[in-house]
Design a protein around this motif. Sequence first.
Motif, PDB file in Angstrom:
ATOM      1  N   VAL A  10      43.344  42.304  43.396  1.00 37.29           N
ATOM      2  CA  VAL A  10      41.972  42.318  43.261  1.00 37.29           C
ATOM      3  C   VAL A  10      41.384  43.512  43.769  1.00 37.29           C
ATOM      4  N   GLU A  11      41.658  43.780  45.241  1.00 37.10           N
ATOM      5  CA  GLU A  11      41.112  44.955  45.692  1.00 37.10           C
ATOM      6  C   GLU A  11      41.631  46.282  45.044  1.00 37.10           C
ATOM      7  N   GLY A  12      42.553  46.302  44.272  1.00 38.39           N
ATOM      8  CA  GLY A  12      42.989  47.748  43.477  1.00 38.39           C
ATOM      9  C   GLY A  12      42.305  47.745  42.175  1.00 38.39           C
ATOM     10  N   THR A  13      41.749  46.734  41.795  1.00 40.42           N
ATOM     11  CA  THR A  13      40.856  47.036  40.295  1.00 40.42           C
ATOM     12  C   THR A  13      39.467  47.140  40.467  1.00 40.42           C
ATOM     13  N   SER A  14      39.132  48.119  39.675  1.00 46.95           N
ATOM     14  CA  SER A  14      37.739  48.502  39.447  1.00 46.95           C
ATOM     15  C   SER A  14      37.229  47.582  38.494  1.00 46.95           C
ATOM     16  N   TRP A  15      36.955  46.539  39.014  1.00 49.04           N
ATOM     17  CA  TRP A  15      36.534  45.459  37.641  1.00 49.04           C
ATOM     18  C   TRP A  15      35.211  45.606  37.084  1.00 49.04           C
ATOM     19  N   MET A  16      34.223  46.699  37.542  1.00 43.80           N
ATOM     20  CA  MET A  16      32.998  46.737  36.630  1.00 43.80           C
ATOM     21  C   MET A  16      33.320  47.980  35.687  1.00 43.80           C
ATOM     22  N   ARG A  17      34.468  48.605  35.604  1.00 39.26           N
ATOM     23  CA  ARG A  17      34.738  49.327  34.647  1.00 39.26           C
ATOM     24  C   ARG A  17      35.629  49.151  33.731  1.00 39.26           C
ATOM     25  N   LEU A  18      35.837  47.726  33.660  1.00 43.92           N
ATOM     26  CA  LEU A  18      36.822  47.116  32.611  1.00 43.92           C
ATOM     27  C   LEU A  18      36.130  46.643  31.491  1.00 43.92           C
ATOM     28  N   ASP A  19      36.520  46.926  30.167  1.00 41.53           N
ATOM     29  CA  ASP A  19      36.104  46.357  28.913  1.00 41.53           C
ATOM     30  C   ASP A  19      36.636  44.977  29.075  1.00 41.53           C
ATOM     31  N   ARG A  20      36.335  44.204  27.717  1.00 40.36           N
ATOM     32  CA  ARG A  20      36.777  42.740  27.875  1.00 40.36           C
ATOM     33  C   ARG A  20      38.393  42.470  27.959  1.00 40.36           C
ATOM     34  N   GLY A  21      39.201  43.333  26.993  1.00 40.41           N
ATOM     35  CA  GLY A  21      40.473  43.469  27.020  1.00 40.41           C
ATOM     36  C   GLY A  21      40.927  43.582  28.323  1.00 40.41           C
ATOM     37  N   GLY A  22      40.580  44.524  29.239  1.00 39.53           N
ATOM     38  CA  GLY A  22      41.079  44.938  30.418  1.00 39.53           C
ATOM     39  C   GLY A  22      40.791  44.127  31.320  1.00 39.53           C
ATOM     40  N   PHE A  23      39.771  43.233  31.398  1.00 36.73           N
ATOM     41  CA  PHE A  23      39.113  42.375  32.164  1.00 36.73           C
ATOM     42  C   PHE A  23      40.236  41.229  32.041  1.00 36.73           C
ATOM     43  N   ALA A  24      40.609  40.839  30.628  1.00 32.13           N
ATOM     44  CA  ALA A  24      41.515  39.769  30.369  1.00 32.13           C
ATOM     45  C   ALA A  24      42.975  39.861  30.899  1.00 32.13           C
ATOM     46  N   ARG A  25      43.355  41.158  30.856  1.00 36.04           N
ATOM     47  CA  ARG A  25      44.723  41.613  31.239  1.00 36.04           C
ATOM     48  C   ARG A  25      44.630  41.484  32.788  1.00 36.04           C
ATOM     49  N   ALA A  26      43.563  42.086  33.550  1.00 34.56           N
ATOM     50  CA  ALA A  26      43.781  42.145  34.953  1.00 34.56           C
ATOM     51  C   ALA A  26      43.498  40.599  35.451  1.00 34.56           C
ATOM     52  N   GLY A  27      42.731  40.032  34.870  1.00 40.27           N
ATOM     53  CA  GLY A  27      42.440  38.638  35.175  1.00 40.27           C
ATOM     54  C   GLY A  27      43.555  37.597  34.974  1.00 40.27           C
ATOM     55  N   ALA A  28      44.136  37.852  34.089  1.00 42.25           N
ATOM     56  CA  ALA A  28      45.446  37.001  33.645  1.00 42.25           C
ATOM     57  C   ALA A  28      46.475  37.402  34.792  1.00 42.25           C
ATOM     58  N   SER A  41      51.030  34.956  28.606  1.00 39.58           N
ATOM     59  CA  SER A  41      50.354  33.794  27.859  1.00 39.58           C
ATOM     60  C   SER A  41      48.804  33.731  28.481  1.00 39.58           C
ATOM     61  N   LEU A  42      48.654  34.380  29.532  1.00 41.02           N
ATOM     62  CA  LEU A  42      47.116  33.882  29.984  1.00 41.02           C
ATOM     63  C   LEU A  42      45.943  35.102  29.183  1.00 41.02           C
ATOM     64  N   VAL A  43      46.593  36.205  28.676  1.00 43.39           N
ATOM     65  CA  VAL A  43      45.575  37.353  28.405  1.00 43.39           C
ATOM     66  C   VAL A  43      44.660  36.703  27.237  1.00 43.39           C
ATOM     67  N   SER A  44      45.227  36.053  26.097  1.00 40.62           N
ATOM     68  CA  SER A  44      44.321  35.531  25.135  1.00 40.62           C
ATOM     69  C   SER A  44      43.389  34.628  25.798  1.00 40.62           C
ATOM     70  N   VAL A  45      43.800  33.785  26.715  1.00 40.48           N
ATOM     71  CA  VAL A  45      42.951  32.761  27.298  1.00 40.48           C
ATOM     72  C   VAL A  45      41.755  33.309  27.863  1.00 40.48           C
ATOM     73  N   PHE A  46      42.142  34.635  28.790  1.00 38.12           N
ATOM     74  CA  PHE A  46      40.951  35.239  29.496  1.00 38.12           C
ATOM     75  C   PHE A  46      39.922  36.041  28.451  1.00 38.12           C
ATOM     76  N   VAL A  47      40.495  36.354  27.398  1.00 41.61           N
ATOM     77  CA  VAL A  47      39.835  36.956  26.523  1.00 41.61           C
ATOM     78  C   VAL A  47      38.781  35.939  25.938  1.00 41.61           C
ATOM     79  N   ALA A  48      39.273  34.560  25.778  1.00 43.72           N
ATOM     80  CA  ALA A  48      38.360  33.524  25.231  1.00 43.72           C
ATOM     81  C   ALA A  48      37.320  32.860  26.367  1.00 43.72           C
ATOM     82  N   ILE A  49      37.508  33.147  27.574  1.00 40.64           N
ATOM     83  CA  ILE A  49      36.896  32.647  28.501  1.00 40.64           C
ATOM     84  C   ILE A  49      35.827  33.466  29.306  1.00 40.64           C
ATOM     85  N   ALA A  50      36.137  34.817  28.956  1.00 37.32           N
ATOM     86  CA  ALA A  50      35.255  35.915  29.572  1.00 37.32           C
ATOM     87  C   ALA A  50      34.003  36.074  28.923  1.00 37.32           C
TER      88      ALA A  50
END
Length: 168
Positions: A76-94, A159-168
């Motif tokens: 969490v601390e090592g991720t620049s969350w505001m800079r992520l696009d949807r796919g990047g957010f989904a991968r990092a969130g997953a 397995s979670l990446v597509s789920v996070f794409v769907a819920i973001a």
Amino acid sequence: MVFDTWESYFYAETYDPSTGQGTLRNLFDERDPVLLRELEYSETIQRQRESKIFSSFSDVRTGEIDRYLADVHRLVEGTSWMRLDRGGFARAGAEVFAYLNQAHPFRASSGRTSKVFMEHVAEQSCFTLDFGQVSPEVWNQASMLSGPDLRRYEPVSDSLVSVFVAIA
């Protein structure tokens, strides 16, 4: 229902203002505290049996929970969350969720608590999470599949990446 006061968390007919106690609103819609305790116990036993069959969450005695939670913090601390696009957010969130899910730090409600935690993580980004966009079955299956491979430590978040794409 809006829970804007302490009293609103309880069934009105069970709440005693002099003690501040009563029966909390619950999924069973049960007002009798003795019967509610029995229902919760039965549900917990059933969930415990299911979790022994289908999962291998962290063990507190080995320090795994602490290790996984330290990894969650690092991710969490090592991720620049505001800079992520949807796919990047989904991968990092997953990935964050996979580690958190593997930690499974509570005997009960780890899943619900993890979702709230992920909502707070999402607040650091330009995304919000709508868990209603996937069925509980899809969510649970993807969560289960994110566990580490045999004799490995690292969860597998694919397995979670597509789920996070769907819920973001």
